[in-house]
Design a protein around this motif. Structure first.
Motif, mmCIF file in Angstrom:
data_model
loop_
_atom_site.group_PDB
_atom_site.id
_atom_site.type_symbol
_atom_site.label_atom_id
_atom_site.label_comp_id
_atom_site.label_asym_id
_atom_site.label_seq_id
_atom_site.Cartn_x
_atom_site.Cartn_y
_atom_site.Cartn_z
ATOM 1 N N LYS A 171 0.155 4.564 8.327
ATOM 2 C CA LYS A 171 -0.356 5.889 7.955
ATOM 3 C C LYS A 171 0.779 6.886 7.742
ATOM 4 O O LYS A 171 0.600 7.889 7.062
ATOM 5 C CB LYS A 171 -1.302 6.406 9.037
ATOM 6 N N GLY A 172 1.925 6.604 8.349
ATOM 7 C CA GLY A 172 3.038 7.531 8.195
ATOM 8 C C GLY A 172 4.295 6.963 8.815
ATOM 9 O O GLY A 172 4.245 5.966 9.534
ATOM 10 N N TYR A 173 5.418 7.596 8.504
ATOM 11 C CA TYR A 173 6.711 7.138 9.024
ATOM 12 C C TYR A 173 7.702 8.277 8.880
ATOM 13 O O TYR A 173 7.420 9.274 8.203
ATOM 14 C CB TYR A 173 7.197 5.910 8.248
ATOM 15 N N ASP A 174 8.851 8.132 9.533
ATOM 16 C CA ASP A 174 9.934 9.090 9.305
ATOM 17 C C ASP A 174 11.238 8.327 9.086
ATOM 18 O O ASP A 174 11.241 7.097 9.070
ATOM 19 C CB ASP A 174 10.026 10.117 10.438
ATOM 20 N N ASN A 227 10.249 5.632 12.960
ATOM 21 C CA ASN A 227 9.046 5.806 13.756
ATOM 22 C C ASN A 227 7.870 5.585 12.812
ATOM 23 O O ASN A 227 7.886 6.051 11.669
ATOM 24 C CB ASN A 227 8.963 7.214 14.339
ATOM 25 N N LEU A 240 -5.149 4.140 16.932
ATOM 26 C CA LEU A 240 -4.086 4.910 16.260
ATOM 27 C C LEU A 240 -2.878 4.994 17.185
ATOM 28 O O LEU A 240 -2.995 5.455 18.313
ATOM 29 C CB LEU A 240 -4.599 6.311 15.917
ATOM 30 N N ILE A 241 -1.730 4.523 16.697
ATOM 31 C CA ILE A 241 -0.541 4.495 17.553
ATOM 32 C C ILE A 241 0.697 5.016 16.825
ATOM 33 O O ILE A 241 0.715 5.102 15.603
ATOM 34 C CB ILE A 241 -0.224 3.054 18.050
ATOM 35 N N VAL A 242 1.702 5.334 17.627
ATOM 36 C CA VAL A 242 3.043 5.604 17.106
ATOM 37 C C VAL A 242 3.959 4.495 17.628
ATOM 38 O O VAL A 242 4.007 4.248 18.828
ATOM 39 C CB VAL A 242 3.578 6.973 17.586
ATOM 40 N N CYS A 243 4.661 3.813 16.719
ATOM 41 C CA CYS A 243 5.684 2.852 17.123
ATOM 42 C C CYS A 243 7.013 3.578 17.109
ATOM 43 O O CYS A 243 7.379 4.182 16.100
ATOM 44 C CB CYS A 243 5.767 1.685 16.139
ATOM 45 N N VAL A 292 2.396 2.528 2.594
ATOM 46 C CA VAL A 292 1.444 3.480 3.179
ATOM 47 C C VAL A 292 0.022 3.098 2.773
ATOM 48 O O VAL A 292 -0.242 2.756 1.616
ATOM 49 C CB VAL A 292 1.791 4.927 2.748
ATOM 50 N N VAL A 330 3.509 5.445 12.168
ATOM 51 C CA VAL A 330 2.142 5.699 12.608
ATOM 52 C C VAL A 330 1.281 4.576 12.046
ATOM 53 O O VAL A 330 1.249 4.362 10.833
ATOM 54 C CB VAL A 330 1.616 7.062 12.113
#
Lengths: 99, 87
Positions: free
Chosen positions: A34-37, A41, A69-72, A15, A43
């Motif tokens: 920036k983030g994940y789950d 997924n 800024l994207i979401v993969c 991160v 960010v």
């Protein structure tokens, strides 16, 4: 904490660091995580996509485009690796011409 | 193990996009820009006022669509607010 399955890939240490992400279909992006789950997924901020070769979508070119800024989608993610300490080397398995 | 609150959850970011423009990049050579109306756990999404771009060697083929239900299976990347046109 017991009974809670820990993930194999602990993204917490990536991160706010640069990561390279390869996606199914041959797309490749780099950016700051920036983030994940749990479904992988991601960010990414200040993401840059490497444009794929028009003849071979599984190859990337030197051309890039800025995405921001994207979401993969986790379903499309194949590989996540930190950009720090990663260097591309020449293919050591390529036989020299005439060998 | 608990998610760090300083971290940005992907689902949260998409949720914040509802009602605004979103750029969807598919695994293949298609990209869509439209207003996000909603999505589910598979990130199937309902989009309105959609422009579909099919990137080919010859250029971009553009299709306009009023309202669509997009299957999440082939989505690779989501870009809130973005569009494939260079600024």
């Amino acid at each position: 904490m017991s009974g809670r399955k820990e993930t194999v890939l602990d993204l917490a240490k990536f991160v706010d660091k640069g990561v390279q992400v390869k996606l199914t279909g041959g797309r490749q992006v780099t950016g700051t995580l920036k983030g994940y789950d749990q479904l992988l997924n991601l960010v990414l901020d200040e993401a840059v996509e490497f444009i794929r070769d028009a003849d071979d979508p599984l190859k990337t070119t030197d051309q890039t485009r800025r995405l921001g800024l994207i979401v993969c989608r986790g379903t499309a993610v194949m590989l996540v690796s930190p950009t720090d300490g990663t260097d591309e080397i020449a293919n050591p398995f390529l036989q020299p011409e005439g060998a | 193990m608990a998610n760090n609150p300083s971290q940005l959850l992907p689902s949260e970011l998409i949720d914040r996009c509802i009602g605004s423009k979103i750029w969807v990049i598919m695994k293949g050579d298609k990209e869509l820009v439209g207003t996000l109306k909603g999505f589910d756990v598979y990130v199937n999404m309902v989009l309105e006022d959609v422009t579909e771009y099919e990137i080919t060697a010859e250029g971009r083929r553009i299709t306009k669509l009023d309202q669509i239900l997009l299957n999440g299976n082939n989505i690779a990347i989501l870009v809130p607010g973005g569009s494939p046109d260079p600024e």
